[in-house]
Design an enzyme around this catalytic site. Structure first.
Site, PDB file in Angstrom:
ATOM      1  N   GLU A 112      15.942 -28.731  -8.624  1.00  0.00           N
ATOM      2  CA  GLU A 112      16.560 -28.979  -9.919  1.00  0.00           C
ATOM      3  C   GLU A 112      16.965 -27.664 -10.588  1.00  0.00           C
ATOM      4  OE1 GLU A 112      17.719 -31.165 -13.479  1.00  0.00           O
ATOM      5  OE2 GLU A 112      17.667 -31.490 -11.314  1.00  0.00           O
ATOM      6  N   ASP A 149      17.751 -24.850  -9.078  1.00  0.00           N
ATOM      7  CA  ASP A 149      18.930 -24.329  -8.381  1.00  0.00           C
ATOM      8  C   ASP A 149      20.196 -25.072  -8.804  1.00  0.00           C
ATOM      9  OD1 ASP A 149      17.336 -22.535  -7.070  1.00  0.00           O
ATOM     10  OD2 ASP A 149      17.140 -23.748  -5.249  1.00  0.00           O
ATOM     11  N   LYS A 168      -6.434  -1.872 -16.110  1.00  0.00           N
ATOM     12  CA  LYS A 168      -5.431  -0.810 -16.002  1.00  0.00           C
ATOM     13  C   LYS A 168      -4.616  -1.082 -14.737  1.00  0.00           C
ATOM     14  CE  LYS A 168      -4.803   4.192 -15.989  1.00  0.00           C
ATOM     15  NZ  LYS A 168      -3.887   4.212 -14.821  1.00  0.00           N
ATOM     16  N   ARG A 173       9.008   5.881 -18.175  1.00  0.00           N
ATOM     17  CA  ARG A 173       8.265   6.833 -19.001  1.00  0.00           C
ATOM     18  C   ARG A 173       8.912   8.219 -18.954  1.00  0.00           C
ATOM     19  NH1 ARG A 173       2.846   7.207 -20.550  1.00  0.00           N
ATOM     20  NH2 ARG A 173       2.165   5.593 -19.094  1.00  0.00           N
ATOM     21  N   LYS A 179     -11.957   4.734 -15.693  1.00  0.00           N
ATOM     22  CA  LYS A 179     -11.520   4.631 -14.301  1.00  0.00           C
ATOM     23  C   LYS A 179     -12.642   4.116 -13.407  1.00  0.00           C
ATOM     24  CE  LYS A 179      -7.935   5.826 -13.176  1.00  0.00           C
ATOM     25  NZ  LYS A 179      -7.311   7.133 -12.942  1.00  0.00           N
ATOM     26  N   CYS A 231       8.794  -2.015  24.174  1.00  0.00           N
ATOM     27  CA  CYS A 231       7.412  -1.646  23.846  1.00  0.00           C
ATOM     28  C   CYS A 231       6.609  -2.857  23.358  1.00  0.00           C
ATOM     29  CB  CYS A 231       7.411  -0.567  22.772  1.00  0.00           C
ATOM     30  SG  CYS A 231       5.748   0.013  22.350  1.00  0.00           S
TER      31      CYS A 231
END
Length: 673
Positions: A37, A39, A118, A139, A316, A434
């Site tokens: 729908e 699409d 973070k 940034r 951290k 290979c």
């Protein structure tokens, strides 16, 4: 006029419905309509806008698909700096930060902080004017970033027009563009299928996606966006940041499920331990948690240091590292033929998992870190990422350590190993033969833009290779119905359909066939150029490096890879079997060589140009018939020198090669200034 009004009304209704569907799917994770729908609605909107282009608006969902490629990124000057953030690595450092906050505010009681993961992604700033997305920037250096508006517009989690009401005249939302772990895995699988380089981690993939000059590439990447802060805001949107976050959610932004308000360091630490314990099952990569003072007026009182806000800190996660001994180094052949040195380690526990192998990335990295067999090394493991050797503990190096060298022959198939010029990668040139590359080679061969064998997907190819029914791509044309039906989830009808697709794929074009072979560095456009230049496969297979190098837009590195691929005995054998199996193509009309003014000339660019980017300069030269090489050699006719040139300018003068400064170069292009 009535008809136009009717169309305008229908377009507005479609936009509202599609935007709402995007919001519910990408932000709320609560879809309300089916993909089919969705699409259908989008196609209807595209058709109506195509017939009435004057009714297209910047916030239309059709504008997310990406427009024509950009020549270069412009600059965005941030109204308020995008500063970095101080880190805390221990509980004591966190408590010290909290003490500084309370002292700065003159408080004894616990301070209310917002806490959130973070995210390990790419920071961007989104500027909305009157509710419409106006500019998006990276940034950069904190003051000036790159204008990536065209690319950010393709991210469905970013509203082009803010939802609801009550938003200020100007609103800058700052946040992180990230790729979910599962989507990252699928993205790398797709890269492998196309024979393209895989991404090292989700953050690199996100960064690379945002820096595409063609927004249509970005549109195909699974990017998400989570706000983490505000830039310029023309009027207050809350006394506390948590209130601002609630309003941003109402305006159409996706807010992390883990966003929370906590009080004092004890609750901060409790939150930290919760996220740390679940980091490996979180949908996104995170490398810590962030605490920020919730009260906005308090933030103003605390202010900033020279580089970071005093009111925020990133706590951290501990590095997931241990020491162990390198007992051996092996050459590992990847699905694309790239050979990676892998350290065989004395088993060690890292974050609760026994690690016995770690990647050394490439030979240059191994030399830079000076890793030797017998060394004591630092091993890092982060989540599900492959463990890596971070460095050597030189103080513990025993006598008798051994250096490792990249093998000249592939350890799996015995084909030649070639280092790509001006790159760190070594590659096995037996791509069609290979065993280590079988799955990747077959998937690439069967891709839609290659031989277009629908139904030959990942799971089936893995079964075919595992059962040794297909050892090279030529074996695809030897498959039979009985063998296919015996496979898992393969009925008679599916087997018959696949065999018909395989048979149909025999009629192809030379360009498609060349692309399907998975020759290093050869994409669809290059395959087309090779086909048109040489006209026949035999002419290309027998061409020298110099003859391949003479093809427009093909440099020395690519020419060497193409030559090495076709002069690897195993590859020639597979190509012969493919032709014997009936793969064929019509005669190629060779492209007439235009009498361009710089035809036959080789240029090298060094330094930065004020008038245009290096890529633009390269394209301008190629349009005039010149070849643009990466390095200076006796074959170079001219070196274009911009600001801060490298050693290429000195080498050109040593060899007596013509050197053009920017004004002379612009004159050559007919753009005197």
């Amino acid at each position: 006029m009535k008809d136009r009004d009717r169309v305008a009304g229908r377009i507005a209704a479609l936009r509202d419905r599609i935007n709402e569907a995007n919001y519910r799917y990408y932000v709320l994770d609560a879809p309300t309509i089916s993909d089919a729908e969705y699409d259908r609605l989008l196609r209807e909107l595209q058709d109506l806008e195509a017939g009435h282009p004057d009714l297209i608006t910047p916030d239309s969902p059709t504008q997310r698909v990406g427009e024509k490629p950009l020549a270069a990124f412009g600059a965005v000057r941030h109204a308020l700096p995008m500063t970095s953030m101080d880190n805390a690595f221990t509980e004591d450092e966190l408590r010290d930060w909290d003490a500084r906050v309370r002292k700065g505010l003159g408080r004894e009681a616990d301070v209310a902080y917002t806490a959130e993961p973070k995210f390990d992604g790419v920071s961007v700033s989104l500027r909305y004017e009157r509710g419409l997305l106006a500019v998006a920037g990276t940034r950069g250096d904190g003051l000036t970033g790159e204008d990536i508006t065209a690319n950010v517009r393709t991210i469905k989690a970013v509203p082009l027009r803010l939802h609801g009401a009550g938003w200020p005249e100007v609103l800058e939302v700052r946040g992180e563009v990230v790729i979910p772990k599962k989507d990252f895995e699928r993205l790398n699988e797709e890269q492998l299928k196309r024979g393209e380089k895989i991404f090292a981690n989700p953050r690199n993939a996100a960064a690379g996606s945002l820096r595409q000059l063609d927004p249509r590439v970005t549109a195909g990447r699974p990017l998400n966006f989570f706000p983490w802060g505000l830039g310029q805001v023309s009027e207050p949107i809350g006394a506390r940041y948590s209130q601002a976050v609630a309003r941003m959610k109402d305006w159409g932004f996706r807010i992390s499920d883990y966003f929370r308000v906590v009080h004092g360091t004890d609750e901060c630490l409790s939150y930290y331990r919760e996220i740390l314990a679940t980091r490996n099952v979180l949908p996104f990569e995170v490398d810590g948690v962030v605490y920020k003072v919730d009260e906005l007026a308090a933030r103003d009182r605390l202010g900033f240091t020279a580089r970071a806000p005093r009111w925020a800190v990133a706590h951290k996660f501990p590095a997931q590292e241990e020491n162990t001994v390198v007992e051996d180094i092996l050459a590992s052949v990847g699905r694309t033929g790239v050979i990676t040195p892998v350290a065989v380690l004395r088993p060690v526990q890292v974050s609760g998992v026994t690690v016995t192998h770690a990647t050394l990335h490439n030979e240059d990295e191994l030399r830079r870190k000076d890793v030797r067999i017998g060394d004591t090394v630092i091993v890092r493991r982060a989540g599900d990422v492959i463990p890596e050797v971070v460095g050597v503990v030189k103080e513990k190096r025993p006598a008798g350590t051994r250096l490792w060298h990249m093998p000249a022959k592939c350890p799996v198939c015995g084909s030649d190993v070639l280092r790509e010029p001006e790159a760190a990668a070594h590659r096995c040139m037996g791509g069609l033969y290979c065993p280590a590359q079988r799955v990747g080679a077959i998937l690439h061969f069967a891709a839609r833009s290659a031989m277009d064998i629908e139904g030959l997907g990942d799971k089936l190819v893995e079964q075919l290779v595992q059962k040794e029914m297909v050892k090279t791509v030529a074996d695809v044309y030897r498959l039979d119905k009985a063998g296919l039906v015996a496979l898992e989830r393969m009925g008679e009808k599916s087997a018959q359909n696949l065999l018909e697709r395989i048979e149909a794929s025999k009629a192809t074009t030379l360009a498609r066939f060349l692309y399907a072979l998975g020759i290093p560095q050869v994409g669809e456009a290059t395959a087309q150029q090779l086909a048109e230049h040489f006209g026949t496969l035999d002419a290309l297979m027998d061409a020298s490096v110099e003859e391949i190098d003479a093809v427009p837009n093909i440099g020395e590195s690519m020419a060497a890879d193409i030559h090495a691929f076709f002069h690897e005995k195993h590859n020639r054998e597979v190509v012969g079997k493919l032709r014997a199996a009936g793969v064929h193509w019509p005669k190629v009309e060779r492209r007439a060589k235009a009498a361009l003014p710089l035809a036959g000339k080789t240029f090298v660019l060094t330094g930065s140009l004020a008038a245009m980017s290096r890529e633009d300069a390269k394209k301008r030269l190629q349009d005039l018939g010149a070849k643009v090489a990466a390095s200076v050699s006796k074959k170079t006719d001219c070196v274009v020198v911009g600001e801060d040139p490298g050693s290429k300018a000195d080498k050109a003068r040593e060899l007596g090669i013509a050197v053009l400064d920017e004004p002379a170069f612009l004159k050559l292009l007919g753009e005197e200034r």
